[in-house]
Design a protein around this motif. Structure first.
Motif, PDB file in Angstrom:
ATOM      1  N   THR A   3       4.938  -1.268  16.858  1.00 32.84           N
ATOM      2  CA  THR A   3       4.471  -0.861  15.629  1.00 32.84           C
ATOM      3  C   THR A   3       5.474  -0.654  14.769  1.00 32.84           C
ATOM      4  OG1 THR A   3       4.828   1.346  16.601  1.00 32.84           O
ATOM      5  CG2 THR A   3       2.959   0.550  17.342  1.00 32.84           C
ATOM      6  N   THR A  16       2.181  -4.856  14.857  1.00 33.43           N
ATOM      7  CA  THR A  16       1.212  -4.370  14.087  1.00 33.43           C
ATOM      8  C   THR A  16       1.634  -5.103  12.593  1.00 33.43           C
ATOM      9  OG1 THR A  16       2.494  -2.582  13.592  1.00 33.43           O
ATOM     10  CG2 THR A  16       0.670  -2.198  15.295  1.00 33.43           C
ATOM     11  N   LEU A  53       6.829   2.777  19.821  1.00 32.40           N
ATOM     12  CA  LEU A  53       5.515   3.544  19.260  1.00 32.40           C
ATOM     13  C   LEU A  53       5.744   4.406  18.064  1.00 32.40           C
ATOM     14  CD1 LEU A  53       2.502   3.891  19.794  1.00 32.40           C
ATOM     15  CD2 LEU A  53       3.064   5.665  21.396  1.00 32.40           C
ATOM     16  N   SER A 105       0.804   4.948  15.091  1.00 34.36           N
ATOM     17  CA  SER A 105       0.096   4.658  16.335  1.00 34.36           C
ATOM     18  C   SER A 105      -0.049   5.354  17.224  1.00 34.36           C
ATOM     19  CB  SER A 105       0.908   3.185  16.704  1.00 34.36           C
ATOM     20  OG  SER A 105       0.801   2.265  15.720  1.00 34.36           O
ATOM     21  N   LYS A 124      -3.036   7.462  16.520  1.00 37.52           N
ATOM     22  CA  LYS A 124      -4.373   6.772  16.773  1.00 37.52           C
ATOM     23  C   LYS A 124      -4.679   6.500  18.227  1.00 37.52           C
ATOM     24  CE  LYS A 124      -3.952   4.140  12.206  1.00 37.52           C
ATOM     25  NZ  LYS A 124      -3.820   2.581  12.070  1.00 37.52           N
ATOM     26  N   CYS A 132      -8.879   2.435  17.323  1.00 35.98           N
ATOM     27  CA  CYS A 132      -8.596   0.873  17.461  1.00 35.98           C
ATOM     28  C   CYS A 132      -8.719  -0.100  16.379  1.00 35.98           C
ATOM     29  CB  CYS A 132      -8.990   0.398  18.913  1.00 35.98           C
ATOM     30  SG  CYS A 132     -10.952   1.017  19.091  1.00 35.98           S
ATOM     31  N   LEU A 175      -4.151  -1.500  19.061  1.00 35.37           N
ATOM     32  CA  LEU A 175      -4.670  -0.564  19.521  1.00 35.37           C
ATOM     33  C   LEU A 175      -5.817  -1.033  20.123  1.00 35.37           C
ATOM     34  CD1 LEU A 175      -4.121   1.948  16.578  1.00 35.37           C
ATOM     35  CD2 LEU A 175      -2.978   1.830  18.772  1.00 35.37           C
TER      36      LEU A 175
END
Length: 195
Positions: free
Chosen positions: A15, A44, A96, A100, A103, A109, A114
């Protein structure tokens, strides 16, 4: 020497934390661990900022959000976030970030990573390695979000204290790559003993 003749499939998620710069090292240490490991990676949009595709060794597939939509044209086509979850023996999200984490803890997601975690088979291990600024780590919402993920059976590899990229010193840095690899290999050894 290989510990087990069967190949292990490891899915790495990254992430939008500067700790993503350690992705090539994480891949290298897993590949040099003595296990027969195949690796795929999901990044991501913001994680993509912190590494260069040229730094990723051959044979490692990098998946991005657009791959989810490019692989699906109609009913019956494979859905990437489902297929990746079926393929993987275990998943590690390293790093992480705070966004994220929030979330995930609330079931959102809105990207490939996600969606994959939301559809994850919870009988398989999912390790997560928090990484964020100390001020974000110390925010009152962070602890309950970490606890939520752990209550689902996800395995935290705790952050460490050090001088962060921004110059602040304190908790929030992603665990060292050696620590992450050590926990993954310990799990693989336990898996072998059960089989």
């Amino acid at each position: 020497m290989l510990h087990n003749m069967s190949k292990r499939n490891i899915l790495i998620g990254c992430t939008g934390s500067v700790a993503t710069i350690k992705l090539p090292l994480l891949i290298a240490e897993l590949r040099n661990s003595g296990w027969d490991i195949e690796i795929q990676v999901i990044v991501t949009q913001h994680a993509d900022h912190f590494f260069s595709a040229e730094d990723i060794p051959p044979g490692v597939t990098i998946h991005r959000d657009e791959d989810e939509w490019n692989s699906w044209k109609g009913r019956g086509d494979p859905v990437l976030h489902i297929e990746l979850g079926k393929w993987a023996d275990l998943m590690v999200i390293a790093p992480l970030d705070a966004n994220s984490l929030a979330k995930m803890a609330h079931g959102l997601c809105d990207n490939l990573l996600l969606c994959t975690t939301r559809a994850w088979d919870l009988t398989k291990p999912l390790f997560f390695c928090p990484a964020m600024n100390t001020r974000m780590w110390e925010h009152p919402i962070t602890g309950p979000q970490i606890d939520t993920l752990k209550s689902w059976g996800l395995r935290e590899i705790p952050c460490v204290a050090k001088t962060l990229m921004c110059g602040d010193t304190g908790l929030g840095a992603m665990a060292e790559v050696g620590t992450i690899v050590g926990q993954i290999l310990t799990y693989l050894q336990e898996m072998d003993l059960r089989n």
